[in-house]
Design an enzyme around this catalytic site. Structure first.
Site: not given
Length: 294
Positions: A47, A120, A157
């Site tokens: 990431e 995200k 993540c």
């Protein structure tokens, strides 16, 4: 695809990132090439690998690191690399979109074509992981892409801690789950926490529950806040690949730069999913609580 074309080799990369931004990109490219030399067809970078993990602090100057997807030098470089090597390459980047910013993935197919962007969905906020200062929650929904080598779903993540993310991608037809990460020690004032085992086991559960392989990449090294050098995060690496039962097939160390890889037969995995019936026996009519905040 024929059965012979359903054999897939995947790789996860891990390395340290610094404020020598050109060096970060050079390292990333070198390791992508090393993974390709091992036969990897789908390669996962960590990431936000182009920079240090600037979210360790709240500093509006870091917004200058963001790039528009339309004219990003980072995306041009790694899209061209995907085409040159003939590999599928999800590229994590700090996206500027008008007046807002996202933590995003640009998905490149093996011909270098950008298939789309995932933003995200789950944005953390806590000591050392102050992402809500920078990122708006994603508006793309969970994405699955048909690539040359199979259908892949990519979360980012904090997304990996939510079973709903993995299941949504599985229901959308994913055959492989990928999670680029930047995770390590918890800075003060939180008590010392080593989340490494929890981090891995959570994702192993996603692989097992959905009967599909999972690839997780992380960074290594210790990074410090520029505003308060007493605040730091030690990123614990441990990038890994889990099989469809959740077992870890390949794992990197906590401090070493490197590449880990594993191979799968996607046809055999599809057959196994069909015989376990975890999707047939779902009861969405009972899952109403999942759409609430209670």
């Amino acid at each position: 695809m024929s059965a012979a074309e359903r054999h897939l080799t995947v790789a996860a990369l891990q390395f340290a990132c610094s404020w020598q931004l050109d060096a970060n990109l050079a390292t990333a490219e070198r390791l992508v090439r090393a993974a390709h030399a091992r036969g990897a067809q789908v390669i996962l970078l960590p990431e936000l690998f182009a920079t240090p993990y600037f979210c360790i602090e709240q500093d509006a100057r870091h917004l200058q690191l963001a790039q528009s997807a339309a004219d990003s030098p980072l995306l041009r470089r790694f899209g061209a690399l995907a085409a040159e090597l003939g590999v599928v390459l999800p590229v994590s980047f700090f996206e500027r979109a008008g007046n807002v910013y996202f933590n995003s993935i640009a998905q490149f197919d093996a011909d270098g074509r950008r298939l789309g962007i995932y933003r995200k969905s789950h944005i953390p906020q806590g000591p050392g992981y102050q992402e809500k200062f920078y990122f708006t929650g994603g508006d793309t929904g969970f994405r699955v892409w048909q690539t040359r080598f199979g259908r892949i779903g990519v979360g980012i993540c904090w997304d990996q801690w939510f079973p709903e993310s993995a299941r949504a991608m599985a229901l959308a037809g994913a055959e492989l789950l990928l999670y680029p990460s930047a995770i390590g020690s918890e800075p003060p004032p939180a008590p010392p926490v080593d989340s490494r085992g929890h981090w891995q086991r959570t994702q192993q559960g996603h692989a097992a529950a959905n009967l599909m392989p999972l690839v997780a990449s992380n960074r290594i090294g210790t990074e410090f806040s520029l505003l308060d050098p007493s605040v730091s995060i030690r990123f614990y690496g441990s990038s890994f690949i889990a099989d469809a039962s959740g077992a870890i097939l390949a794992e990197a160390g906590q401090e070493e730069e490197g590449v880990v890889s594993a191979s799968f037969d996607l046809t055999a995995l599809k057959r196994a999913r069909d015989q376990w019936f975890v999707f047939r026996d779902r009861r969405p009519d009972l899952y109403g609580a999942l759409s609430t905040h209670g």
